[in-house]
Scaffold this active site. Sequence first.
Site, PDB file in Angstrom:
ATOM      1  N   ARG A  75      -9.783   0.478   8.055  1.00 42.43           N
ATOM      2  CA  ARG A  75      -9.301  -0.944   8.584  1.00 42.43           C
ATOM      3  C   ARG A  75     -10.383  -1.610   9.222  1.00 42.43           C
ATOM      4  NH1 ARG A  75      -3.530   0.594   8.575  1.00 42.43           N
ATOM      5  NH2 ARG A  75      -2.470  -1.483   8.966  1.00 42.43           N
ATOM      6  N   LYS A 114       0.766  -1.056   0.121  1.00 44.67           N
ATOM      7  CA  LYS A 114       0.082   0.014  -0.001  1.00 44.67           C
ATOM      8  C   LYS A 114       0.969   1.196   0.128  1.00 44.67           C
ATOM      9  CE  LYS A 114      -1.989  -0.989   3.894  1.00 44.67           C
ATOM     10  NZ  LYS A 114      -1.380  -2.130   4.289  1.00 44.67           N
ATOM     11  N   ARG A 173      -0.530  -8.262  13.505  1.00 42.57           N
ATOM     12  CA  ARG A 173      -0.922  -7.393  12.359  1.00 42.57           C
ATOM     13  C   ARG A 173      -1.953  -8.361  11.332  1.00 42.57           C
ATOM     14  NH1 ARG A 173       4.418  -5.147  10.906  1.00 42.57           N
ATOM     15  NH2 ARG A 173       3.249  -3.994   9.117  1.00 42.57           N
ATOM     16  N   ARG A 224      10.896  -0.499  12.201  1.00 38.67           N
ATOM     17  CA  ARG A 224       9.656  -0.515  12.682  1.00 38.67           C
ATOM     18  C   ARG A 224       9.431  -1.787  13.696  1.00 38.67           C
ATOM     19  NH1 ARG A 224       5.128   0.208   8.008  1.00 38.67           N
ATOM     20  NH2 ARG A 224       3.942  -1.060   9.683  1.00 38.67           N
ATOM     21  N   ARG A 267      12.607  -6.659   5.433  1.00 39.34           N
ATOM     22  CA  ARG A 267      13.054  -4.998   5.816  1.00 39.34           C
ATOM     23  C   ARG A 267      13.102  -4.971   7.202  1.00 39.34           C
ATOM     24  NH1 ARG A 267       7.084  -1.898   5.166  1.00 39.34           N
ATOM     25  NH2 ARG A 267       6.367  -2.917   7.130  1.00 39.34           N
TER      26      ARG A 267
END
Length: 198
Positions: free
Chosen positions: A89, A14, A144, A133, A127
Amino acid sequence: MNAIILLGAPGSGKGTQAARLAESLGLPHISTGAILRQAVADGTELGMAARDIMAAGRLVSDEIVLGIVEERISAPDCSRGFILDGYPRNQAQARALGGVLSRLGAAEWIVNIAVPPEELAARVRGRRGTDGRQDDSEEAFRRRLEVYESESFPLLDHYGDRAVNIAGLGSRDEVFSHLCAALPFATAPLTTPQLVTR
Ligand code: AP5
Ligand code: MG
């Protein structure tokens, strides 16, 4: 005014695609996740409220995120439209957004970026350590995904025919072409040299 709404699981692309689209259409890219991460980094009251929830991979309250979105989309640079990445969401957020957009008279363009779970995990693992993060840890990422499955995936039913599904596998350029094909006012740059014939 065009409101472009990108749906998709964590790691579906996204943010990557919203940034490209923002550049190509000259519209602001609004990522609720990025706004919240900035608030955490700045140590604001909002950031303090969101920090632990985000680190655990759970959703910040609907009231907080709706406030962020309403404030951001009322800014002058959003008068032609905007790209929402990470909002809505859940059903409550989608209903609230629907109300706001109809008051603004905005056209809604909803695109879902579909990526299989094993690819999502590989991307987020890839990543880890570079983006810093906290919610990319194995445990937070698993949470998540669970939250996505239970709260966000059902938005596809909520939007029904109004949501266009695009394949999120393949190169970033390929996915961008699919995204542009789903939006009548967007054109993807040619990625392969074309022969011009007369
Ligand atoms: P948010 O920041 O929105 O995170 P997310 O939805 O979990 O998703 P990501 O940002 O990890 O993935 P993405 O889909 O943007 O993919 P990306 O382009 O990065 O939300 C974070 C948190 O904030 C939430 O958990 C919640 O706590 C809170 N929050 C935010 N919005 C909220 C809301 N509305 N309500 C309540 N709480 C909210 O790509 C992923 C990786 O893959 C990158 O490394 C990228 O380079 C790579 N990649 C991208 N495209 C490709 C490709 N085609 N091929 C290979 N690799 C690719
Ligand atoms: Mg993102």
